[in-house]
Structure formats: C-alpha cells, structure tokens
Design a protein around this motif. Structure first.
Motif, mmCIF file in Angstrom:
data_model
loop_
_atom_site.group_PDB
_atom_site.id
_atom_site.type_symbol
_atom_site.label_atom_id
_atom_site.label_comp_id
_atom_site.label_asym_id
_atom_site.label_seq_id
_atom_site.Cartn_x
_atom_site.Cartn_y
_atom_site.Cartn_z
ATOM 1 N N MET A 38 0.813 -1.209 0.000
ATOM 2 C CA MET A 38 0.000 0.000 0.000
ATOM 3 C C MET A 38 0.854 1.270 0.000
ATOM 4 O O MET A 38 0.493 2.281 -0.598
ATOM 5 C CB MET A 38 -0.924 -0.010 1.223
ATOM 6 C CG MET A 38 -2.036 1.011 1.211
ATOM 7 S SD MET A 38 -2.955 1.003 2.778
ATOM 8 C CE MET A 38 -3.439 -0.721 2.918
ATOM 9 N N GLY A 39 1.990 1.201 0.687
ATOM 10 C CA GLY A 39 2.855 2.372 0.810
ATOM 11 C C GLY A 39 4.007 2.401 -0.161
ATOM 12 O O GLY A 39 4.921 3.213 -0.013
ATOM 13 N N SER A 40 3.978 1.542 -1.171
ATOM 14 C CA SER A 40 5.073 1.499 -2.140
ATOM 15 C C SER A 40 5.127 2.771 -2.975
ATOM 16 O O SER A 40 4.129 3.489 -3.118
ATOM 17 C CB SER A 40 4.919 0.291 -3.060
ATOM 18 O OG SER A 40 3.796 0.458 -3.911
ATOM 19 N N ALA A 41 6.285 3.045 -3.531
ATOM 20 C CA ALA A 41 6.461 4.235 -4.373
ATOM 21 C C ALA A 41 5.493 4.221 -5.547
ATOM 22 O O ALA A 41 4.973 5.269 -5.949
ATOM 23 C CB ALA A 41 7.905 4.307 -4.862
ATOM 24 N N THR B 58 -1.042 5.852 8.351
ATOM 25 C CA THR B 58 -0.042 5.561 9.383
ATOM 26 C C THR B 58 0.614 4.209 9.154
ATOM 27 O O THR B 58 1.842 4.091 9.086
ATOM 28 C CB THR B 58 -0.687 5.589 10.778
ATOM 29 O OG1 THR B 58 -1.671 6.609 10.848
ATOM 30 C CG2 THR B 58 0.365 5.846 11.853
ATOM 31 N N GLY B 59 -0.202 3.170 9.011
ATOM 32 C CA GLY B 59 0.324 1.808 8.918
ATOM 33 C C GLY B 59 1.261 1.590 7.759
ATOM 34 O O GLY B 59 2.295 0.921 7.895
ATOM 35 N N ALA B 60 0.922 2.156 6.595
ATOM 36 C CA ALA B 60 1.755 1.975 5.402
ATOM 37 C C ALA B 60 2.909 2.960 5.382
ATOM 38 O O ALA B 60 3.465 3.278 4.326
ATOM 39 C CB ALA B 60 0.908 2.122 4.145
ATOM 40 N N GLY B 61 3.278 3.431 6.556
ATOM 41 C CA GLY B 61 4.472 4.251 6.745
ATOM 42 C C GLY B 61 5.391 3.586 7.754
ATOM 43 O O GLY B 61 6.517 3.204 7.444
ATOM 44 N N PHE B 62 4.873 3.362 8.971
ATOM 45 C CA PHE B 62 5.745 2.825 10.019
ATOM 46 C C PHE B 62 6.154 1.379 9.770
ATOM 47 O O PHE B 62 7.155 0.921 10.329
ATOM 48 C CB PHE B 62 5.110 2.988 11.411
ATOM 49 C CG PHE B 62 3.860 2.187 11.662
ATOM 50 C CD1 PHE B 62 3.899 0.804 11.845
ATOM 51 C CD2 PHE B 62 2.632 2.817 11.782
ATOM 52 C CE1 PHE B 62 2.749 0.072 12.098
ATOM 53 C CE2 PHE B 62 1.470 2.100 12.036
ATOM 54 C CZ PHE B 62 1.535 0.727 12.195
#
Length: 243
Positions: free
Chosen positions: A50-53, A76-80
């Motif tokens: 979800m947090g990929s480039a 938040t979750g797809a960062g930490f």
C-alpha cells in the motif's frame, strides 16, 4: 490561501478532512487525493504494498493540479511498517516525485509529540497486536517512551470506518495508562475529527489522532500555525523550543 495536499489510500474516514478544514476557520484548503488501497488488510505485507512508491505515484499528478504547497501521506500503517529509516526513504521519494515538501502520518505523530513536549505515551491502535507493536517501535525510534500498547485486532480499514463514538472512546479508555502523558490513536480510517475535545476531557490529557496530526503536519511543512481549540491541545499549544 494555503493549499495542503494529502494522499489517502482508498475510502474510509476521508470526510474528516473537510470537517477539519471547517474547524480551522482560516484561509487553508485541504485537498485529498485517493490512491489505490490495493488489498485492504492490516497485515504487514499488504501495508508494505500500500505504501510502495508505485502506489503513491498514482496520485501525484492529480495532487500537483490542486496547487498544493506540501503533501502528507495520510496513512499511518503503510508508513511505520517500513521502519524508521525506510519511512524516511518513503517520504524523501515522495517529496522528490511531487516536487514539494512531504511527510507522512507516522512522522506527524513523532513531531506532534515533540510539539507538545510529551515523551511517555500510550497507544490505542485498531490494528492487530503485531502491527500495533511495529508502531510502538517506530515511536521509540523517534524518542518516545511507549508505556502501553492496546491493539483492537480489526482486520481492515473498511471495518474501522464503521466505528462510531462508542467504539472510539472505548479504545481510547482501554489504551490509556496512568503514566502516559498523551494517548495516540494511529489510524486514518478512524473518524476522530468531531470528538477531539471530548476525548481529551474524558482522559484528562492530550489525545493525538491520525487525521488530526496529519493536517497539523501539513501546516508545519508550510510554516502555518492555526489556533483551533476544537481540534484539541495540539492546535492550541505554543511550540516547545527544542534545546
């Protein structure tokens, strides 16, 4: 007019943002651009995707067209889940791709704690315990003393988005700890914008929530400060001078 941009995965509690814009009562515009959430799951593998480039890049062009002066990855979750260094890499890549100052909700929590001068915190996470603990580890890397972690075990953002005041307050109370100077509720899928003063009154201490700190972080990136008591202690305190 200050225009602030937010990349928000999927559709859960994005209606917090127009509510916050209204409560700011200033010449500030909040523009939310949705990215593809992919698999909606509070699991590490799904959050990493979800947090990929590539996922973040999908919303950058639309974000530029809003005229935003700064962007925050509102998840938040797809960062930490990337860890302290990995989350820094994520934000640097986002800033470079967007051509503007960038941050994420995960770092917003750390910066908001420093703003309030608090170190000992309790975490009330909607996530399963393993993901909640990763957030606690991230906070510790940022200098926090996490005295308690409560994971609610909710599997998806869609489920969290259905929570109302009863569930929100129950999570906050269950997470609170006598030694905590503040309580942190880290999920941008959780509706909190209308409840911040009541949460702080109920717990007798500052409460930091994901969408609240995300907006504050965007303001910080653009050197704006707004006094808005309806958005909690974070929006009323004078900044702490770091020495």
């Amino acid at each position: 007019m200050t225009a602030l941009g937010f990349l928000y995965p999927g559709h859960s509690a994005e209606d917090d943002y127009p509510r916050v814009e209204q409560l700011l009562a200033s010449d500030i515009r909040l523009d939310v651009v949705h990215t593809d959430i992919g698999e909606d799951a509070h699991r590490v593998d799904a959050l990493l995707r979800m947090g990929s480039a590539e996922q973040l890049a999908s919303g950058i062009e639309e974000l530029r067209l809003t005229g935003a002066e700064a962007v925050v990855w509102a998840c938040t979750g797809a960062g930490f889940v990337y860890g302290w260094e990995g989350a820094h890499d994520q934000v640097r890549s986002l800033a470079q791709a967007a051509g503007m100052p960038a941050s994420s909700t995960s770092f917003a929590f750390v910066h908001a704690m420093r703003e309030l001068g608090v170190r000992r915190v309790a975490v009330g996470a909607t996530y399963p315990d393993d993901v909640a603990e990763l957030f606690a580890q991230f906070l510790r890397a940022g200098g926090a003393d996490v005295v308690a972690v409560r994971g609610a075990g909710v599997a998806t953002a869609a489920q969290v988005a259905t929570w109302g005041e009863k569930e929100l307050f129950a999570l906050a109370r269950e997470a609170d700890h006598a030694d905590a100077e503040a309580v942190l509720l880290p999920d941008t899928a959780l509706h909190t914008a209308s409840h911040l003063p009541a949460l702080e009154e109920a717990l007798g201490k500052p409460v930091l929530t994901a969408n609240q700190v995300t907006v504050w972080e965007a303001l910080r990136l653009t050197d704006r400060r707004v006094n808005a008591p309806a958005l909690g202690t974070l929006f009323t305190r004078e900044p702490i001078v770091q020495v």
